[in-house]
Design a protein around this motif. Structure first.
Motif, mmCIF file in Angstrom:
data_model
loop_
_atom_site.group_PDB
_atom_site.id
_atom_site.type_symbol
_atom_site.label_atom_id
_atom_site.label_comp_id
_atom_site.label_asym_id
_atom_site.label_seq_id
_atom_site.Cartn_x
_atom_site.Cartn_y
_atom_site.Cartn_z
ATOM 1 N N MET A 222 0.954 -1.057 0.497
ATOM 2 C CA MET A 222 -0.035 0.044 0.215
ATOM 3 C C MET A 222 0.582 1.174 -0.117
ATOM 4 N N LEU A 223 1.438 1.373 0.260
ATOM 5 C CA LEU A 223 3.260 2.129 0.630
ATOM 6 C C LEU A 223 3.480 2.763 -0.087
ATOM 7 N N LEU A 224 3.769 1.408 -1.459
ATOM 8 C CA LEU A 224 4.406 1.507 -2.714
ATOM 9 C C LEU A 224 3.625 2.183 -3.468
ATOM 10 N N TYR A 225 2.530 2.364 -3.329
ATOM 11 C CA TYR A 225 1.023 2.687 -4.212
ATOM 12 C C TYR A 225 1.709 3.812 -4.965
ATOM 13 N N GLY A 226 2.035 3.802 -6.635
ATOM 14 C CA GLY A 226 1.453 5.290 -7.522
ATOM 15 C C GLY A 226 3.724 5.472 -6.882
ATOM 16 N N ALA A 227 4.356 4.383 -6.512
ATOM 17 C CA ALA A 227 5.983 5.051 -6.168
ATOM 18 C C ALA A 227 6.819 5.805 -7.949
ATOM 19 N N SER A 228 5.673 5.175 -8.379
ATOM 20 C CA SER A 228 6.177 5.496 -10.698
ATOM 21 C C SER A 228 6.665 6.742 -10.421
ATOM 22 N N ALA A 229 5.604 7.526 -9.881
ATOM 23 C CA ALA A 229 5.112 8.878 -9.962
ATOM 24 C C ALA A 229 5.614 9.670 -8.812
ATOM 25 N N TRP A 230 6.135 9.037 -7.705
ATOM 26 C CA TRP A 230 6.698 9.836 -6.532
ATOM 27 C C TRP A 230 8.172 9.372 -5.886
ATOM 28 N N ALA A 231 8.217 8.031 -6.328
ATOM 29 C CA ALA A 231 9.631 7.622 -5.403
ATOM 30 C C ALA A 231 10.643 7.835 -6.477
ATOM 31 N N LEU A 232 11.083 8.071 -7.436
ATOM 32 C CA LEU A 232 12.245 8.315 -8.313
ATOM 33 C C LEU A 232 13.107 9.495 -7.677
ATOM 34 N N SER A 233 13.416 10.114 -7.375
ATOM 35 C CA SER A 233 13.553 11.430 -6.442
ATOM 36 C C SER A 233 12.642 11.454 -5.040
ATOM 37 N N VAL A 234 12.998 11.193 -3.873
ATOM 38 C CA VAL A 234 12.598 10.686 -2.687
ATOM 39 C C VAL A 234 13.190 11.747 -1.622
ATOM 40 N N PRO A 235 12.479 13.519 -1.408
ATOM 41 C CA PRO A 235 13.203 14.115 -0.577
ATOM 42 C C PRO A 235 13.440 13.750 0.982
ATOM 43 N N PRO A 236 14.367 14.028 1.409
ATOM 44 C CA PRO A 236 14.745 14.122 2.345
ATOM 45 C C PRO A 236 14.224 13.536 3.483
ATOM 46 N N ARG A 237 13.057 14.929 3.426
ATOM 47 C CA ARG A 237 11.639 14.273 5.205
ATOM 48 C C ARG A 237 11.482 13.008 4.846
ATOM 49 N N LEU A 238 10.479 13.403 3.315
ATOM 50 C CA LEU A 238 10.062 11.613 3.090
ATOM 51 C C LEU A 238 10.401 10.698 3.414
ATOM 52 N N GLU A 239 11.394 11.047 3.293
ATOM 53 C CA GLU A 239 12.764 10.002 4.097
ATOM 54 C C GLU A 239 13.008 9.578 5.551
ATOM 55 N N ILE A 240 12.481 10.119 6.282
ATOM 56 C CA ILE A 240 12.982 10.166 6.787
ATOM 57 C C ILE A 240 11.174 9.290 7.710
ATOM 58 N N ASN A 241 10.164 10.242 7.600
ATOM 59 C CA ASN A 241 8.869 9.546 7.487
ATOM 60 C C ASN A 241 8.666 8.093 6.877
ATOM 61 N N LEU A 242 8.924 7.519 6.243
ATOM 62 C CA LEU A 242 9.445 6.284 5.427
ATOM 63 C C LEU A 242 9.732 5.337 6.383
ATOM 64 N N ALA A 243 11.285 5.693 7.243
ATOM 65 C CA ALA A 243 11.829 5.109 7.905
ATOM 66 C C ALA A 243 10.734 4.832 8.933
ATOM 67 N N SER A 244 10.418 5.962 10.162
ATOM 68 C CA SER A 244 9.838 6.015 11.014
ATOM 69 C C SER A 244 8.557 4.889 10.898
ATOM 70 N N ILE A 245 7.914 4.693 9.687
ATOM 71 C CA ILE A 245 7.838 3.533 9.775
ATOM 72 C C ILE A 245 7.824 2.344 9.531
ATOM 73 N N GLN A 246 8.667 1.883 8.973
ATOM 74 C CA GLN A 246 10.060 0.533 9.258
ATOM 75 C C GLN A 246 9.988 0.900 9.994
ATOM 76 N N ARG A 247 11.195 1.080 11.094
ATOM 77 C CA ARG A 247 10.992 1.257 12.046
ATOM 78 C C ARG A 247 10.289 -0.345 12.790
ATOM 79 N N ILE A 248 9.307 0.142 13.411
ATOM 80 C CA ILE A 248 8.954 -0.501 14.344
ATOM 81 C C ILE A 248 8.876 -2.139 13.879
ATOM 82 N N PHE A 249 8.959 -2.367 12.493
ATOM 83 C CA PHE A 249 8.974 -3.817 12.537
ATOM 84 C C PHE A 249 10.172 -4.427 12.863
#
Length: 286
Positions: free
Chosen positions: A1-28
């Motif tokens: 679900m998190l990767l939905y539409g990744a082709s439109a936004w994930a080719l260049s991930v801004p630092p702020r979004l990188e931090i948010n994704l890391a916080s989501i992944q960290r718990i697991f």
């Protein structure tokens, strides 16, 4: 679900979004490893070999853009060309009323040493395919081709079958083509909606050449001709004519996984490696 539409936004991930994704992944990995709450996220990912979520999103974006959207992508100095990879066909080329090749394909006919035999082989050195033509039990023609390491056995078998059908289509006599790969036979007969170009080519050739019959026989049960064509397919890997064929889409996915995993290891650096060693040592004394 998190990767939905990744082709439109994930080719260049801004630092702020990188931090948010890391916080989501960290718990697991934190719960999986049972580590302390102040353990660095990078160290947790290193322990379990988990790729950062923003890196996984970038990998997915490149894959979708190249294979589905058919775009040329430049990323971190590397170029990915859509023309180098197979394109899955969605449209229906042959009308369902004309798709009637079931009578040309058999998986039950008793084996006979006649007409053409085709086979494929894959080793660490590469992939090869071949076919032999026989007349009165004597080999009158052989053909062998070498493919790249990343080509699949399915591709090799289909390419050998296609070339054998093309040769047989030059005459009007009834010609039987034997193969020991049941998946190739079933792919050709069962699904007119198949997305694979090689299978579509075989279906079209059989539709326009009703004198060609494709037969399946069990492999490696002592049939002399089967062993001979299998040996020829293995020789094709080192001696065959090199043919440039489109890469399977799965090859791009495997390449991206290996590439980004290696980059991920380099990004961790010395500090995260020491953190991992500290965690492992502390667990031994607690």
């Amino acid at each position: 679900m998190l990767l939905y539409g990744a082709s439109a936004w994930a080719l260049s991930v801004p630092p702020r979004l990188e931090i948010n994704l890391a916080s989501i992944q960290r718990i697991f990995p934190l719960y999986i490893t049972g580590s302390y709450g102040n353990t660095p996220t990078a160290a947790l990912r290193t322990i379990k070999g988990i790729i950062p979520l923003h890196v996984k999103a970038q990998q997915e974006a490149i894959y979708i853009n190249v294979t589905c959207l058919r775009k040329e992508i430049e990323s971190e100095g590397l170029s990915y060309q859509a023309k180098d990879y197979e394109e899955k066909i969605k449209s229906l080329i042959t009308h369902p009323s004309l798709f009637n090749i079931i009578n040309q394909i058999s998986t039950t006919e008793p084996y006979k040493e006649d007409n053409n035999f085709t086979d494929g082989s894959s080793t660490e050195m590469g992939t090869g395919c071949s076919y032999c033509a026989f007349g009165n039990g004597i080999k009158v023609l052989e053909w062998k081709v070498k493919l790249e390491n990343f080509h699949t056995m399915f591709q090799a078998e289909l390419m050998g079958l296609k070339q054998s059908i093309i040769r047989a289509s030059q005459g009007n006599e009834i010609t039987k083509i034997w193969t020991d790969r049941l998946s190739s036979v079933m792919a050709a007969v069962l699904d007119p909606h198949t997305p694979y170009q090689l299978v579509r080519d075989i279906q079209s050739l059989l539709t326009h050449n009703r004198n060609i019959l494709v037969k399946w026989f069990k492999a490696h049960v002592g049939y002399r001709v089967n062993e001979e064509v299998d040996t020829l397919a293995k020789k094709a890997i080192t001696e065959g004519i090199i043919v440039k064929a489109l890469k399977p889409q799965c090859e791009l996915k495997q390449y991206l996984q290996q590439l980004f995993f290696k980059k991920n290891i380099k990004i961790f650096g010395i500090k995260e490696t020491l953190d991992v060693l500290f965690i492992k040592c502390s667990k031994q004394f607690t």
